[in-house]
Design an enzyme around this catalytic site. Structure first.
Site, PDB file in Angstrom:
ATOM      1  N   MET A   1      42.445  34.410  44.461  1.00  0.00           N
ATOM      2  CA  MET A   1      41.495  33.637  44.265  1.00  0.00           C
ATOM      3  C   MET A   1      41.772  32.224  43.757  1.00  0.00           C
ATOM      4  O   MET A   1      42.982  31.419  43.582  1.00  0.00           O
ATOM      5  CB  MET A   1      40.396  34.322  43.230  1.00  0.00           C
TER       6      MET A   1
ATOM      7  N   ASP B   1      39.652  32.386  37.400  1.00  0.00           N
ATOM      8  CA  ASP B   1      40.510  30.592  37.597  1.00  0.00           C
ATOM      9  C   ASP B   1      41.054  29.438  37.430  1.00  0.00           C
ATOM     10  O   ASP B   1      41.273  28.637  37.355  1.00  0.00           O
ATOM     11  CB  ASP B   1      39.398  29.696  38.314  1.00  0.00           C
TER      12      ASP B   1
ATOM     13  N   ARG C   1      60.255  37.690  57.147  1.00  0.00           N
ATOM     14  CA  ARG C   1      58.928  37.309  57.880  1.00  0.00           C
ATOM     15  C   ARG C   1      58.887  36.311  56.571  1.00  0.00           C
ATOM     16  O   ARG C   1      59.444  36.758  55.906  1.00  0.00           O
ATOM     17  CB  ARG C   1      57.132  38.830  57.436  1.00  0.00           C
TER      18      ARG C   1
ATOM     19  N   GLN D   1      42.195  40.538  41.321  1.00  0.00           N
ATOM     20  CA  GLN D   1      43.175  40.335  40.322  1.00  0.00           C
ATOM     21  C   GLN D   1      41.717  39.782  38.998  1.00  0.00           C
ATOM     22  O   GLN D   1      42.315  39.170  38.202  1.00  0.00           O
ATOM     23  CB  GLN D   1      42.660  38.331  40.517  1.00  0.00           C
TER      24      GLN D   1
ATOM     25  N   GLU E   1      42.578  30.208  47.843  1.00  0.00           N
ATOM     26  CA  GLU E   1      41.006  30.583  48.810  1.00  0.00           C
ATOM     27  C   GLU E   1      40.923  29.526  48.987  1.00  0.00           C
ATOM     28  O   GLU E   1      39.952  29.105  50.323  1.00  0.00           O
ATOM     29  CB  GLU E   1      39.869  32.025  48.286  1.00  0.00           C
TER      30      GLU E   1
ATOM     31  N   ARG F   1      38.965  28.924  43.399  1.00  0.00           N
ATOM     32  CA  ARG F   1      38.120  28.241  45.020  1.00  0.00           C
ATOM     33  C   ARG F   1      38.092  26.712  44.702  1.00  0.00           C
ATOM     34  O   ARG F   1      38.122  25.638  45.966  1.00  0.00           O
ATOM     35  CB  ARG F   1      36.113  28.700  43.538  1.00  0.00           C
TER      36      ARG F   1
ATOM     37  N   ASP G   1      31.905  27.787  34.169  1.00  0.00           N
ATOM     38  CA  ASP G   1      31.284  27.059  34.243  1.00  0.00           C
ATOM     39  C   ASP G   1      29.529  26.513  34.290  1.00  0.00           C
ATOM     40  O   ASP G   1      28.588  26.210  33.624  1.00  0.00           O
ATOM     41  CB  ASP G   1      31.463  25.518  35.338  1.00  0.00           C
TER      42      ASP G   1
END
Ligand code: F6P
Length: 380
Positions: A183, A141, A176, A291, A236, A185, A117
């Site tokens: 990633m 992303d 577990r 990634q 993230e 954002r 962007d």
């Protein structure tokens, strides 16, 4: 008549950069057009640093190669360019006129801007200053507006899926909770899609502020069914209902520009809290730059090639100031003006700010519905 074009790769690298570069270059060669590449994205534009690509051995055999043969740079917006002075001080300057001059002197009839962007915002701004630009949407992303998919995304999802598969067996063996931080954002595409493809139990994404009690409940329900392990994928940029994003500003970077913000830390936080809430042992893996590196998937090679070839087709048609997109499966283009949304001011700093027009996961998207239908807990 297009005779000479240049490619510029900008922003964080993705698998597929080289496949786009190759496609533009090959389409240029088909039409007898000279093809050049700016070195290190907008930095090369500022410094007038470019190389010829067609016929250059460095541009041969690159479709499967990760990274970018012409480099890339982050945080370099020519309208707000970070200049380091001899005395160590840093200023931010508008070097866009210099860029316009450099493109004109080099005689480039079109500059292809490969990026996310911020890159496309600068591409629009340069277009308004008289440069023929055509954007190609990149980011792992998958958050560039107006297109269904960016190149690099599919490879990132595939790497994350493999990571979940590998965490699955160790989670099962040791009973577990395994948390994988991926990633993303401002958009949770990677987390959501890889959670589906990897068979994860919980996916936490920036678009849905989470309540960890809900995730703990889902994990305990699994336990009650005899499933003594769980897999959690977290973007993230995810945040709790009452919390903040785990982000910090990297040293020396511009506080005005959103792109300087480094994310990280949400995965270990989620693991620690889930351990407390469930009484089960939890571990976290942060996937990070894995990634972005390495060879692109077949899918990414193909869409990168489609995007590159389309970009050259648009240049030949004289359609500038546009972004190549895939909308409802159709390869087409939209004006960069639409891509940047409300961030109209020329030269304004942008990228992951309130002004930027990133494409986020919507609650009516198939991926959200699918995840909910098969019982993936989204933390709400
Ligand atoms: O925008 C893509 C991205 O991979 C983000 O998900 C991540 O936060 C960021 O780049 C990190 O980039 P860098 O550390 O290279 O600035």
């Amino acid at each position: 008549m297009i005779k000479k074009v240049a490619i510029l790769a900008n922003g964080g690298d993705v698998s597929g950069f080289n496949a786009v570069i190759r496609a533009i270059m090959r389409a240029a060669m088909t039409h007898g057009i000279e093809c050049y590449g700016y070195i290190d994205g907008y930095k090369g534009l500022v410094e007038n640093n470019y190389i010829r690509l067609d016929g250059n051995p460095i541009a041969s055999g690159i479709i499967a190669k990760g990274g970018s043969i012409i480099g890339s740079s982050t945080n370099t917006i020519v309208f707000h360019y970070k200049v380091k002075h001899e005395d160590g001080t840093i200023t931010y300057e508008d070097l866009s006129d210099l860029c316009v001059k450099n493109v004109r002197e080099a005689g480039f009839d079109c500059v292809f801007t490969l990026g996310g962007d911020s890159t496309q915002k600068s591409s629009r701004d340069l277009f308004l200053k008289g440069i023929n630009t055509i954007g190609v949407p990149k980011t792992i992303d998958n958050d560039v507006a107006c297109t269904d998919i960016t190149f690099g995304y599919n490879t990132a999802v595939s790497v994350a899926t493999e990571a979940i598969d590998r965490l699955h067996t160790t989670a099962e063996t040791h009973h577990r909770i395994m948390v994988l931080e991926v990633m993303g954002r401002f958009a949770g595409w990677i987390a959501l899609e890889s959670a589906i493809s990897g068979g994860a139990d919980v996916a936490l994404i920036p678009e849905i502020p989470y309540d960890l009690n809900k995730a703990a409940e889902a994990i305990k329900k699994r336990q009650a069914r005899g499933k003594n392990f769980s897999l959690v994928v977290v973007s993230e940029g995810a945040m709790s209902k009452d919390g903040t994003i785990e982000a910090h500003e990297a040293e020396g970077l511009d506080s005005k520009s959103g792109i300087s913000i480094k994310f990280g830390g949400i995965g270990p936080k989620v693991a620690k809290e889930l351990q407390e809430l469930t009484g089960m042992e939890a571990r976290c893996t942060v996937l990070g730059y894995m990634q972005r590196g390495g060879t692109p998937t077949a899918y990414d090679r193909v869409i990168s090639t489609k995007y590159g070839a389309k970009a050259m087709e648009l240049a030949l048609e004289g359609k500038f100031g546009v972004l190549t997109v895939i909308k409802d499966g159709e390869l087409s283009s939209v004006p960069l003006e639409e891509v940047i949304g409300n961030n109209k001011e020329i030269g304004a700093v942008q990228g992951g700010t309130a002004d930027s027009n990133v494409r986020r996961v919507t609650m009516d998207h198939d991926l959200v519905k699918t995840a909910r239908n098969i019982g993936i807990c989204l933390g709400d």
